[in-house]
Design a protein around this motif. Structure first.
Motif, PDB file in Angstrom:
ATOM      1  N   ASN A   1      -5.387  29.984 -63.789  1.00  0.00           N
ATOM      2  CA  ASN A   1      -4.263  29.279 -64.413  1.00  0.00           C
ATOM      3  C   ASN A   1      -4.362  29.390 -65.932  1.00  0.00           C
ATOM      4  O   ASN A   1      -5.261  28.809 -66.539  1.00  0.00           O
ATOM      5  N   MET A   2      -3.433  30.098 -66.555  1.00  0.00           N
ATOM      6  CA  MET A   2      -3.481  30.340 -67.995  1.00  0.00           C
ATOM      7  C   MET A   2      -2.428  29.526 -68.730  1.00  0.00           C
ATOM      8  O   MET A   2      -1.370  29.180 -68.170  1.00  0.00           O
ATOM      9  N   ASN A   3      -2.698  29.245 -70.005  1.00  0.00           N
ATOM     10  CA  ASN A   3      -1.678  28.672 -70.876  1.00  0.00           C
ATOM     11  C   ASN A   3      -0.578  29.700 -71.120  1.00  0.00           C
ATOM     12  O   ASN A   3      -0.781  30.907 -70.943  1.00  0.00           O
ATOM     13  N   ASP A   4       0.571  29.221 -71.574  1.00  0.00           N
ATOM     14  CA  ASP A   4       1.696  30.122 -71.818  1.00  0.00           C
ATOM     15  C   ASP A   4       1.408  31.132 -72.930  1.00  0.00           C
ATOM     16  O   ASP A   4       1.927  32.244 -72.914  1.00  0.00           O
TER      17      ASP A   4
ATOM     18  N   TYR B   1      -2.109  36.456 -76.964  1.00  0.00           N
ATOM     19  CA  TYR B   1      -1.533  36.746 -75.648  1.00  0.00           C
ATOM     20  C   TYR B   1      -0.338  35.852 -75.358  1.00  0.00           C
ATOM     21  O   TYR B   1      -0.217  34.746 -75.886  1.00  0.00           O
ATOM     22  N   ASN B   2       0.558  36.364 -74.498  1.00  0.00           N
ATOM     23  CA  ASN B   2       1.696  35.608 -73.980  1.00  0.00           C
ATOM     24  C   ASN B   2       1.746  35.797 -72.477  1.00  0.00           C
ATOM     25  O   ASN B   2       1.653  36.928 -71.977  1.00  0.00           O
ATOM     26  N   LEU B   3       1.891  34.694 -71.756  1.00  0.00           N
ATOM     27  CA  LEU B   3       2.006  34.749 -70.305  1.00  0.00           C
ATOM     28  C   LEU B   3       3.441  35.134 -69.945  1.00  0.00           C
ATOM     29  O   LEU B   3       4.396  34.459 -70.323  1.00  0.00           O
ATOM     30  N   VAL B   4       3.596  36.238 -69.202  1.00  0.00           N
ATOM     31  CA  VAL B   4       4.923  36.734 -68.824  1.00  0.00           C
ATOM     32  C   VAL B   4       5.332  36.188 -67.460  1.00  0.00           C
ATOM     33  O   VAL B   4       6.442  35.712 -67.255  1.00  0.00           O
ATOM     34  N   GLU B   5       4.418  36.246 -66.491  1.00  0.00           N
ATOM     35  CA  GLU B   5       4.721  35.774 -65.132  1.00  0.00           C
ATOM     36  C   GLU B   5       3.419  35.421 -64.436  1.00  0.00           C
ATOM     37  O   GLU B   5       2.372  36.050 -64.677  1.00  0.00           O
TER      38      GLU B   5
ATOM     39  N   LEU C   1      -2.526  34.937 -60.182  1.00  0.00           N
ATOM     40  CA  LEU C   1      -2.575  36.217 -60.891  1.00  0.00           C
ATOM     41  C   LEU C   1      -1.488  36.182 -61.955  1.00  0.00           C
ATOM     42  O   LEU C   1      -0.355  35.754 -61.696  1.00  0.00           O
ATOM     43  N   ASN C   2      -1.836  36.606 -63.153  1.00  0.00           N
ATOM     44  CA  ASN C   2      -0.931  36.506 -64.295  1.00  0.00           C
ATOM     45  C   ASN C   2      -0.630  37.874 -64.886  1.00  0.00           C
ATOM     46  O   ASN C   2      -1.528  38.705 -65.057  1.00  0.00           O
ATOM     47  N   LEU C   3       0.634  38.097 -65.209  1.00  0.00           N
ATOM     48  CA  LEU C   3       1.014  39.260 -66.016  1.00  0.00           C
ATOM     49  C   LEU C   3       1.035  38.796 -67.463  1.00  0.00           C
ATOM     50  O   LEU C   3       1.801  37.900 -67.833  1.00  0.00           O
TER      51      LEU C   3
END
Length: 283
Positions: free
Chosen positions: A159-162, A179-183, A193-195
């Motif tokens: 679980n990542m921050n935005d 970094y930026n969380l895309v999806e 899983l994060n893009l």
């Protein structure tokens, strides 16, 4: 003063600090006709010489088709596949495959095409190549001066921050990645899983992999910096060099070049990937 500091910029063929260190390591520089090292001291009045070894064409040619994204007489950008070194002492490298994929430059200082930055063995995406001695020097200097904007995409775990900024010292040097969380999608095995879109502000070895691992969100498939019981085997590293943006050192035009995300990324994510522009060359 050490020659390693004094000598930066005095030779046009070894204009940057990294090029000078490489020339020293290859024993191409002499001081008063004695081969110099990085520890050689300069006191004043010495005769410093640089000898460029003649290039010897290899007897074997590496036949490895590469996708060339853009090309002119100064430089080229290619798409690096996974599972191959950019350069090194082995035969199968991107560097050895370049002459068979790139048109020779017609300029006076044309030389064997040479990658001017690194991508890891398992990383895919855009790789910048110099085709002349002056272009290789100029592009190396641009990377050293952080004048090339790089964008990567990775698949990370947890679980990542935005968004966020990661800073640390790597091999004694300051480093920063944004970094930026895309999806994000749910996963039975990995939880989430994060893009993630990544913009490194420095260029240290394994920087993105180390930074994401340091915040407990390693890149999927990273066997070196991943979490032991969450290593994904057989699928490779989910890290892709998506784009480069820089001012062409000889035309002064802005160059923005990108490589579409690999299919294995698209199998995990769908909604947001459709919004990421596909390949589009501009110069």
């Amino acid at each position: 003063m050490r020659l390693q500091e004094y000598g930066v910029g005095i030779f046009s063929a070894a204009f940057t600090k990294s090029a000078l260190k490489k020339a020293l390591s290859k024993k191409c520089i002499t001081v008063n006709d004695v081969i110099a090292t990085s520890a050689t001291l300069i006191h004043g009045g010495e005769c410093i010489g640089l000898t460029i070894p003649k290039e010897v064409s290899p007897k074997k040619k590496l036949i490895l088709p590469l996708k060339v994204l853009i090309e002119d007489d100064h430089l080229a950008v290619i798409h690096k596949p996974a599972g191959i070194l950019v350069s090194g002492n082995t035969f199968k490298t991107i560097a050895n495959a370049l002459p068979q994929n790139i048109q020779p430059s017609i300029l006076d200082d044309a030389t064997k095409p040479q990658p001017v930055h690194r991508l890891d063995y398992a990383t895919t995406g855009v790789l910048l190549v110099g085709k002349t001695s002056s272009a290789i020097r100029a592009l190396n200097r641009m990377f050293e001066d952080n004048m090339v904007e790089k964008t990567y995409y990775a698949v990370t775990i947890g679980n990542m921050n935005d968004q966020g900024k990661i800073t640390s010292e790597i091999e004694g040097k300051k480093s920063q990645s944004n970094y930026n969380l895309v999806e994000a999608v749910s996963s039975i095995r990995f939880g989430k899983l994060n893009l993630v879109e990544l913009k490194p502000k420095t260029g240290r070895r394994h920087q993105l992999r180390k930074h994401l691992s340091s915040i407990a969100h390693p890149i999927l498939g990273d066997k070196e910096y991943g979490i032991e019981n969450l290593i994904l085997n057989g699928k490779g590293l989910y890290l892709h060099a998506y784009s480069l943006c820089f001012i062409h050192p000889f035309t002064s035009h802005q160059v923005y070049i990108k490589a579409e995300l690999p299919q294995r990324f698209k199998k995990i994510f769908s909604a947001k990937i459709a919004e990421i522009p596909k390949d589009e060359d501009s110069d």
